[in-house]
Design an enzyme around this catalytic site. Structure first.
Site, PDB file in Angstrom:
ATOM      1  CE1 TYR A   1     -28.952   8.459  26.585  1.00 54.11           C
ATOM      2  CE2 TYR A   1     -27.085   9.780  27.317  1.00 54.11           C
ATOM      3  CZ  TYR A   1     -28.153   8.948  27.598  1.00 54.11           C
ATOM      4  OH  TYR A   1     -28.422   8.603  28.908  1.00 54.11           O
TER       5      TYR A   1
ATOM      6  CE  LYS B   1     -27.765   5.071  26.930  1.00 56.79           C
ATOM      7  NZ  LYS B   1     -26.828   5.607  27.946  1.00 56.79           N
TER       8      LYS B   1
END
Length: 293
Positions: free
Chosen positions: A138, A166
């Site tokens: 992330y 992400k």
């Protein structure tokens, strides 16, 4: 398994329903999971930013993951947010998520302490080594204070369990570069840029607005995959008022909960401090956008 099978493509960064006194709301959680699956979500990200992860205890996170896994019952994948600024804590959370039945892990770039890139590499590798689950990194420097460099992502891509990113950084050129150099699957983590990321080759979305309109996100992604950019742009334009109301009024978790409460999916829009519920003027703006979703 392909990355799409591991994590899904039309993923939602699920909010964490709470009662008015700040406890986890099991009844609303069940309805929310059913709502997400019914509207086309094939991957649920639990205990991420939108899920107010920093305010959840380890026990609550484990309970939440287990409850979502049970309710989903194979209808979508479940990825558990386990990353913190402490490697040992992140490893423990990863192991608890695996025991609770999660399909994958979301590991944020360590925040607050702002480690070197070498430290980031060691942290992510240690968490990935702790379980047999696939890992989605992330990258959200606006929150973490530190970003993954393209070089670090290229090195992390060599780990057999680190499979996806992400991306909430918003650098499309960098994302394209890393995708061209590695097998990492990219997921857009900025709702305002969903179309742009899909157009440059992202595998899918991890969307906050998807709590409300996973079906519209699915249609957007499908249009891009078909090469129908006219339809994709139309859907993007149609979603602009809702995206603006949820993501740019105050904060995504706050506004997504308010909208879900407005349409009756969850019982309350309660959040935990330091977040506060939406003031009346934000709710009015959201109500207009929600009525036209």
């Amino acid at each position: 398994m392909t990355t799409e099978q591991l994590f899904g493509t039309n993923c939602v960064a699920m909010v964490t329903p709470m009662t008015s006194d700040g406890q986890l709301d099991d009844n609303s959680l069940g309805r929310l999971v059913d709502h997400l699956v019914a509207t086309g979500c094939d991957g649920i990200v639990v205990a991420g930013t939108a899920g107010e992860a920093p305010t959840l205890t380890d026990a609550e996170t484990e309970k939440l993951v287990a409850a979502v896994v049970s309710r989903v019952d194979g209808r979508a994948t479940v990825t558990a947010g386990v990353g913190t600024y402490d490697t040992a804590t992140s490893i423990e959370r990863a192991r608890r998520a695996e025991a609770a039945g999660a399909d994958g892990l979301l590991v944020v770039c360590p925040y607050y302490s702002r480690p070197t890139q070498a430290g980031i590499l060691a942290h992510c590798a240690a968490v990935a080594d702790a379980t047999d689950l696939p890992v989605m990194l992330y990258d959200v420097p606006a929150r973490s204070g530190t970003a993954f460099t393209p070089e670090s992502l290229t090195l992390l891509a060599e780990h057999p369990r680190i499979r996806a990113v992400k991306d909430a950084k918003g650098d499309l050129y960098e994302a394209s570069t890393v995708m061209s150099r590695t097998s990492l699957a990219y997921y857009c983590g900025i709702d305002e840029l969903n179309l742009a990321y899909l157009a440059v080759g992202a595998t899918g979305l991890v969307s906050v607005v998807g709590n409300l309109v996973a079906d519209r996100n699915a249609a957007l992604a499908d249009a891009v995959r078909r090469g129908d950019l006219v339809s994709a742009r139309r859907i993007q334009v149609e979603l602009l008022p809702l995206t603006d109301a949820v993501m740019r009024t105050s904060q995504g978790a706050i506004m997504a909960k308010a909208a879900l409460a407005e349409i009756g999916v969850i019982d309350t829009a309660a959040v935990r401090l330091p977040l506060l519920e939406s003031p009346p003027e934000d709710l009015l703006r959201l109500a207009v956008a929600t009525s036209n979703r």
